[in-house]
Design an enzyme around this catalytic site. Structure first.
Site, short mmCIF file in Angstrom:
data_model
loop_
_atom_site.label_atom_id
_atom_site.label_comp_id
_atom_site.label_asym_id
_atom_site.label_seq_id
_atom_site.Cartn_x
_atom_site.Cartn_y
_atom_site.Cartn_z
N ASP A 1 0.87 -1.19 0.00
CA ASP A 1 0.00 0.00 0.00
C ASP A 1 0.90 1.23 0.00
OD1 ASP A 1 -2.19 1.67 0.10
OD2 ASP A 1 -2.54 1.41 2.25
N ASN B 1 2.20 6.74 3.77
CA ASN B 1 2.72 5.56 4.46
C ASN B 1 4.24 5.51 4.49
OD1 ASN B 1 0.18 4.64 5.11
ND2 ASN B 1 0.02 3.29 3.32
N ASP C 1 1.70 1.09 8.06
CA ASP C 1 0.57 0.39 7.44
C ASP C 1 1.06 -0.75 6.55
OD1 ASP C 1 -1.27 1.91 8.75
OD2 ASP C 1 -1.73 3.22 7.07
#
Length: 268
Positions: A188, A193, A208
């Site tokens: 992701d 992130n 994450d």
């Protein structure tokens, strides 16, 4: 924090301290920050527990291999769900850098991604390959659960099953390409992130990690490039032109597009 079962509820396990709800993850798990900002807690309902446990295991695996990211501090289960507590990763999200810092930040982010992608494949037990992601997409589309806000502009206003059918025609060649260029992907990889040291702009860690796993490197690069271009539109072409040299390998535009268009169909 140990593992418990039964009462008290998973959410109740946070009640003894001051926590502030700060949002939710892509999986709809609730996210809390400790009052001092040193820890985060994700709270999942029973039907989300397996997914949260997967994030816990991936974070531990990554930390054991020197990947900079959240340290797992605790895991609590109850009849109502689970709580994953992690240490906060220092730094600021990469999408918050100043305009004059974009070039240096982009170079550092891509270098850190390449370092992640260079981890030995045989040591990674987690899969984020095309067959796994296609199965997720088929389930989401079948339940008419595609999030319209996740779609790329080129996909907006179209039915999920039409979008998925178009991608499926490319699957044989994409699977063949994936087989020869698999890496350990973040899964992701958007700029929020990736955290940076605010002074040096070096990458201080990835967060994450719930989708970390082995996949075609373009699965990560597609999300990273799109996130960077959406965040820094004035630098969009320059960022794209720089990516192959910064990453150190050629980048296939068709594969980037395929993975970018598949990803929005895989989120429930």
């Amino acid at each position: 924090m140990g593992t418990t079962t039964g009462d008290p509820s998973a959410l109740g396990s946070l009640a003894s301290e001051d926590w502030v709800e700060v949002g939710s993850g892509e999986s709809s798990s609730r996210v809390f920050a400790s009052a001092d900002g040193a820890r985060y807690a994700k709270v999942a309902s029973v039907d989300q527990m397996a997914e949260l446990a997967g994030e816990r295991d991936r974070a531990r695996w990554a930390a054991d291999r020197g990947v900079r990211g959240p340290q797992v501090l605790g895991w609590v289960e109850s009849a109502d769900g689970a709580v994953l507590t992690t240490g906060a990763v220092p730094g600021v999200p990469a999408d918050q850098v100043r305009p004059d810092q974009v070039g240096r930040a982009w170079a550092n982010v891509v270098a850190a991604v390449r370092e992640l992608h260079d981890l030995p494949l045989d040591a990674c037990p987690f899969d984020r390959g095309l067959r796994t992601m296609l199965a997720l997409a088929q389930d989401v589309v079948a339940r008419d659960a595609v999030h319209p806000e996740f779609l790329r502009p080129e996909q907006e206003g179209r039915e999920g099953h039409h979008l998925l059918a178009e991608l499926a025609t490319e699957l044989p060649v994409r699977l063949e390409q994936e087989a020869s260029e698999r890496v350990v992907c973040h899964g992701d990889l958007c700029l929020p992130n990736v955290l940076l040291d605010p002074e040096t702009l070096e990458v201080s860690g990835f967060v994450d990690l719930g989708r970390l796993g082995v996949a075609d490197r373009h699965a990560d690069l597609s999300l990273l490039l799109a996130s960077a271009q959406d965040t820094w539109p004035d630098e969009a072409q320059h960022i794209q032109d720089q990516l192959p040299s910064l990453y150190g390998s050629p980048v296939d535009a068709d594969r980037l597009r395929f993975h970018l268009f598949l990803d929005p169909l895989t989120w429930d």
